[in-house]
Design a protein around this motif. Sequence first.
Motif, short mmCIF file in Angstrom:
data_model
loop_
_atom_site.label_atom_id
_atom_site.label_comp_id
_atom_site.label_asym_id
_atom_site.label_seq_id
_atom_site.Cartn_x
_atom_site.Cartn_y
_atom_site.Cartn_z
N UNK A 1 8.94 -9.21 -17.03
CA UNK A 1 9.07 -7.78 -17.27
C UNK A 1 7.71 -7.19 -17.64
N UNK A 2 6.94 -7.93 -18.43
CA UNK A 2 5.59 -7.49 -18.78
C UNK A 2 4.72 -7.36 -17.54
N UNK B 1 12.43 -7.98 -12.00
CA UNK B 1 11.05 -7.64 -12.35
C UNK B 1 10.07 -8.07 -11.27
N UNK B 2 10.32 -9.22 -10.66
CA UNK B 2 9.44 -9.70 -9.60
C UNK B 2 9.48 -8.79 -8.39
N UNK B 3 10.68 -8.35 -8.02
CA UNK B 3 10.82 -7.43 -6.89
C UNK B 3 10.12 -6.11 -7.19
N UNK B 4 10.30 -5.60 -8.42
CA UNK B 4 9.65 -4.34 -8.81
C UNK B 4 8.13 -4.48 -8.82
N UNK B 5 7.64 -5.62 -9.31
CA UNK B 5 6.20 -5.85 -9.35
C UNK B 5 5.62 -5.94 -7.94
N UNK C 1 2.83 -3.33 -6.17
CA UNK C 1 1.52 -3.76 -5.70
C UNK C 1 1.10 -3.05 -4.43
N UNK C 2 2.04 -2.45 -3.71
CA UNK C 2 1.68 -1.69 -2.52
C UNK C 2 0.79 -0.50 -2.88
N UNK C 3 0.90 0.00 -4.11
CA UNK C 3 0.11 1.16 -4.54
C UNK C 3 -1.35 0.80 -4.72
N UNK C 4 -1.66 -0.50 -4.85
CA UNK C 4 -3.04 -0.91 -5.07
C UNK C 4 -3.81 -1.11 -3.76
#
Length: 265
Positions: free
Chosen positions: A164-165, A252-256, A260-263
């Motif tokens: 989650x972090x 959380x892994x799916x959200x992360x 990452x597409x935004x980077x």
Amino acid sequence: MLNMLRSDIYRLWKSGALVAFPIAAAIVFALFGTAEIMDGAWSGRAGSGDLYDPTFVGLASAVGFGNVFLLPLVSCGWMVWLLDSDIKTGALKTVFVTSRARAHYIVAALIICCAGAVVATAILLAVCAWLPADGTIEVAPADAGLVAQWAVLAALVCACFGSIALGIYLLCGGSRAAWFVVILLCCGVLGKVAMAVLALATVAGGGEEVLELATLLPSASAYVLKGGLRYLAVDGVMFKVAFYPVFWITVSSIAAYARMRRFMV
């Protein structure tokens, strides 16, 4: 993915964080464990008639999942350090431009997160087994199987907090706000706030079903582990403590990964 993982381990070793974090964890656990023993909040419960776990795992539970969720907080150290470094250096903007690379990065981060959880849990148990070794405090023997089960569940819950972090840190872009939210999460503050909100919703007429949603929270699993070994024999407890962290790790892994597409440049 293996190359990223080797790179992460090398960076941790080169910076000294690979050794510094376990040493810092041992010192912090020893200080909090000594305070717990001196305060009598753990060892003194036998005389007061309160139910408690009289084994060294009970002390570890009080230290790791007490008023402050110290174990999840400490176990996130390696992963957060690597994320902060990658964001500050711009690595996420220049390297991870493909879906495969992003997936490998998330998996490597989760492996580091799980490794930190396992190492922190092992250090906590070792420190709490050593602290009462002078014989001044009588400690009941612990069943090795139950100790192993508690250790696995504790590491799993810590990995849940770490995942989650990871999502929070990527969402906030490694800002100071990310540090603040991660600390609130790992200290259990966000979980207590969520439980309070659910309790108010129940009082307002939401029904007991609303309050039962609190069992989904990672904080609920942490509170169960706070009880030490005495709760592990209750039917269904181990399944819930194991299932919900796995659920949050997946989400959380799916959200992360999506974040990452935004980077991308």
